[in-house]
Design an enzyme around this catalytic site. Structure first.
Site, PDB file in Angstrom:
ATOM      1  N   HIS A  96      15.983 -13.115 103.277  1.00 36.60           N
ATOM      2  CA  HIS A  96      17.395 -12.738 103.338  1.00 36.60           C
ATOM      3  C   HIS A  96      17.884 -12.813 104.788  1.00 36.60           C
ATOM      4  CE1 HIS A  96      21.126 -10.536 103.078  1.00 36.60           C
ATOM      5  NE2 HIS A  96      21.105 -10.776 101.776  1.00 36.60           N
ATOM      6  N   GLU A 169      22.844 -18.497 100.011  1.00 43.01           N
ATOM      7  CA  GLU A 169      23.694 -17.414 100.501  1.00 43.01           C
ATOM      8  C   GLU A 169      24.220 -17.751 101.898  1.00 43.01           C
ATOM      9  OE1 GLU A 169      22.749 -13.368  98.801  1.00 43.01           O
ATOM     10  OE2 GLU A 169      20.891 -13.855  99.825  1.00 43.01           O
TER      11      GLU A 169
END
Ligand code: PGA
Length: 248
Positions: A96, A169
């Site tokens: 992430h 993302e």
């Protein structure tokens, strides 16, 4: 085609707010007309066991937000894969951008975690994405290719049947309310799909989108057929808000 909704609770929740979330989930539920909608929750470590106990006998998938690439030993502050397995965690986010940024995780670290998770039978959700500056200088695909390079090489000889998630993302979309244009997303997902065409595990690789998924952006995002699900941060904390996203 199954749709996956993964709540990424980051560091937003507390024991009190999780209790309320689970109460609402049990009271209102999610309508799942075709039986092919999956809800997963990536909680922080301190909440995992608590959540696991609360979600027993539900279909919600339990996930972690990261794991150590060490198996066991003198690694203060890290979280062992074995404990995740013992808590029946079925997926784990790795790479992430917040972990890359605040904890300094590198593509090499992330690749080690990816291999360990696959060996442990826990589905990795590998998060990749470019910065606004990289996007504006036309580097999006190059950045994604670089972030995926080792993983794709590994997958060339992977024959297992674990579901592997790759979440696109873009950094400028996370927590900003901005989502990329539909055409930009189609181009990215088209390229990502073409990268996995020759892999033996191709059928088990699913692409997710993450970054400002909300009630106001979900309808346009669901139009993009190449997307098999979403990683939802802020808008996943409140059950009613998440329910609206899933049921839109
Ligand atoms: P956001 O976060 O939905 O709050 O933008 C998504 C993510 O970081 O996974």
């Amino acid at each position: 085609m199954a749709m996956f909704y993964f709540a990424n609770w980051k560091m937003y929740q507390s024991f009190v707010s999780i209790k309320k979330f689970v109460q609402d989930y049990k009271k209102y539920g999610l309508s799942n007309p075709h039986n092919d909608t999956y809800l997963g929750i990536a909680a922080s470590y301190e909440h995992l066991y608590f959540l696991q106990q609360k979600l027993q006998r539900t279909s919600v998938l339990l996930g972690a937000q990261d794991c150590s690439f060490f198996l066991q030993g003198a690694y203060t502050g890290q979280v062992a894969l074995q404990s995740l397995q013992e808590m029946q965690v079925s997926f784990c986010i790795i790479g992430h951008s917040e972990a890359r940024r605040y904890l300094g995780h590198t593509d090499q670290d992330i690749f080690l975690k990816f291999k360990m998770l696959v060996a442990a039978g826990i589905s990795p959700i590998l998060s990749i994405g470019e910065t606004l500056q990289q996007k504006e200088s036309g580097q999006t695909l190059q950045v994604l290719c670089d972030q995926l390079e080792q993983v794709l090489q590994f997958l060339q000889s992977y024959q297992g049947d674990l579901i592997i998630f790759i979440a696109y993302e873009p950094l400028y979309a996370i927590g900003t309310g901005i989502v990329p244009q539909e055409k930009e997303l189609r181009d990215v997902f088209y390229c990502l799909h073409s990268m996995i065409q020759q892999l033996p595990a191709q059928q088990n690789i699913r692409f997710l989108y993450g970054g400002s998924v909300s009630q106001s952006t979900i309808v346009q995002l669901k139009n993009i057929k190449e997307i098999s699900g979403f990683l939802i941060g802020k808008a996943s904390i409140d059950f009613q808000e998440l329910k609206k996203i899933v049921e839109s």
